[in-house]
Design an enzyme around this catalytic site. Sequence first.
Site, PDB file in Angstrom:
ATOM      1  N   GLU A  67       0.822  -1.195  -0.154  1.00 26.35           N
ATOM      2  CA  GLU A  67      -0.049  -0.064   0.108  1.00 26.35           C
ATOM      3  C   GLU A  67       1.067   1.028   0.102  1.00 26.35           C
ATOM      4  OE1 GLU A  67      -3.163  -0.531  -1.070  1.00 26.35           O
ATOM      5  OE2 GLU A  67      -3.742  -1.801   0.362  1.00 26.35           O
ATOM      6  N   THR A  96       2.855   2.172  -2.124  1.00 25.73           N
ATOM      7  CA  THR A  96       4.282   2.060  -2.831  1.00 25.73           C
ATOM      8  C   THR A  96       4.119   2.392  -4.313  1.00 25.73           C
ATOM      9  OG1 THR A  96       3.224  -0.382  -3.265  1.00 25.73           O
ATOM     10  CG2 THR A  96       4.917   0.074  -1.300  1.00 25.73           C
ATOM     11  N   GLY A 123     -12.878   1.379  -1.043  1.00 25.40           N
ATOM     12  CA  GLY A 123     -11.653   0.823  -0.973  1.00 25.40           C
ATOM     13  C   GLY A 123     -11.390  -0.332  -2.170  1.00 25.40           C
ATOM     14  N   SER A 129     -11.780   0.058  -5.401  1.00 23.15           N
ATOM     15  CA  SER A 129     -11.266   1.036  -6.716  1.00 23.15           C
ATOM     16  C   SER A 129     -12.370   0.759  -7.795  1.00 23.15           C
ATOM     17  CB  SER A 129     -10.097  -0.053  -7.163  1.00 23.15           C
ATOM     18  OG  SER A 129      -9.528   0.779  -7.405  1.00 23.15           O
ATOM     19  N   SER A 136     -13.584   3.430  -8.771  1.00 18.03           N
ATOM     20  CA  SER A 136     -13.349   4.542  -9.617  1.00 18.03           C
ATOM     21  C   SER A 136     -12.729   3.988 -10.734  1.00 18.03           C
ATOM     22  CB  SER A 136     -12.712   5.908  -8.928  1.00 18.03           C
ATOM     23  OG  SER A 136     -11.636   5.452  -7.985  1.00 18.03           O
ATOM     24  N   GLU A 155      -8.022  10.367 -13.757  1.00 16.09           N
ATOM     25  CA  GLU A 155      -7.937  10.192 -12.338  1.00 16.09           C
ATOM     26  C   GLU A 155      -6.935  11.572 -11.786  1.00 16.09           C
ATOM     27  OE1 GLU A 155      -9.321   7.255 -10.354  1.00 16.09           O
ATOM     28  OE2 GLU A 155      -9.064   7.998  -8.424  1.00 16.09           O
ATOM     29  N   ASP A 199      -4.432   0.760  -9.068  1.00 17.06           N
ATOM     30  CA  ASP A 199      -5.798   0.360  -9.478  1.00 17.06           C
ATOM     31  C   ASP A 199      -5.962   0.112 -10.829  1.00 17.06           C
ATOM     32  OD1 ASP A 199      -5.901   1.044  -6.672  1.00 17.06           O
ATOM     33  OD2 ASP A 199      -7.197   2.883  -6.938  1.00 17.06           O
ATOM     34  N   TYR A 204      -5.154  12.273   1.240  1.00 16.94           N
ATOM     35  CA  TYR A 204      -4.405  11.557   0.038  1.00 16.94           C
ATOM     36  C   TYR A 204      -3.155  12.291  -0.598  1.00 16.94           C
ATOM     37  CZ  TYR A 204      -3.383   8.060  -3.603  1.00 16.94           C
ATOM     38  OH  TYR A 204      -2.675   7.307  -4.499  1.00 16.94           O
TER      39      TYR A 204
END
Length: 406
Positions: free
Chosen positions: A51, A53, A141, A143, A145, A177, A189, A239
């Site tokens: 995560e 990374t 969470g 994904s 999107s 995005e 993602d 974020y």
Amino acid sequence: MEKIFNSESAEKQKNLLISKFLYKDNKKEGILKRNEIVNILSPGRANLIGEYTDYNIGFSLPIAIDKYKFLTGIKNDSDFVEIYDCNYKEYYKFFLNNITYDSKIKWANYIKGVVKEYLIHNHKIGGFSFILDSNLSIGAGLSSSAAIEVGVAKLIERLFKLNIKPLDTVKYCHSAENNFVGVKCGYLDQISVVFGKKDYAIFLNFKDLSCDYIKFNLKDYLVLIIDSKEKRNLFNTEYNKRREECNEVVELIKNLSGNNDIKNLSDIDINLLKQFKNKIPENLYRRARHVLTENIRVLEAKEALLNGNFQEIGILLSESHKSLRDDYEVSTERLNYLVNEVNKIDGVLGARLMGAGFGGNIICIIKKVELEKVKEIIEEKYLSKFNDRPDFICCKPSDGAKEINF
Ligand code: GLA
């Protein structure tokens, strides 16, 4: 395949498409040929480990999952795109020559951003109409999107017969995005949704965006996602701030060490980081420590998966959670509670928050036979603590986004 995506539902989607958008004048329905309709199934993703990374150019171990966005579309020979979203029960329309960010109808921006990318890259596309359905929780969470972005990209590619390399599809969606929606995400993602493979996990190296497939067979265990129902939109979280913090550490260490080859956090050896511990702000040190230790955990998890050592994967998951909670600081009270409580149950190998955090879900590896017990215990505890019911989602590795024919 889930019931809502069987051929009966495809027929329903087609009829909706006809009645909502295209041929309000029934007489014209006859000219709508079945082969003009394109159906796309676009999965969500779960991330076993790795995560934060991605934009730090490290490693991850995700899977595309068997929960989907389902798109049914058709060219409409016009200069606009129109959508009916079955979950929001909303209709939306925009013109190809005027694609601007909509601050009110947020979900439409993922679609607009992707369409804009194909136009920016001079692909010949026209107007189209589509229905968007889903059995993938939004903002949890998983994904959703990226699933919309890639689903729309594949729909455009099929409708207008564009021959696009899968990695370019990833790049367009990633750019949509970052540059249109405004979330400075990495590639995790979009790559997972494009390159997912049934029965396999993906070992992702963000340095060259390469994917190595690793057989994903947990035997007596399964992947369980617990949705905390704590909704968030990454746009409104820290974020993007985390990403800036990582850039700051890179600059600091580059200057302190005089090594100009350091371009990303993952270029830094953990011992070098430790050397400069007292020379960089404490919170930035922790951000970097998370990323570097997480990269090591991904490599260890990859080995453990190859060796069928699921106990080890469980331990790594729990270590990852601590690091995300204490060093990267993206956890919440609800996520910590779920991880702590689920870890107390026999048959649970490990758990951690998954994805960006700030709400959303946790991922755990549990013994298959303990599923009902885990659900019962967690639901009861969570309900009495937060007066809310979590959702439980078992998932398996699925193929990436693709066209399906019924
Ligand atoms: C979100 C982002 C990804 C990644 C994860 C954290 O899912 O979209 O790019 O940064 O968070 O690993």
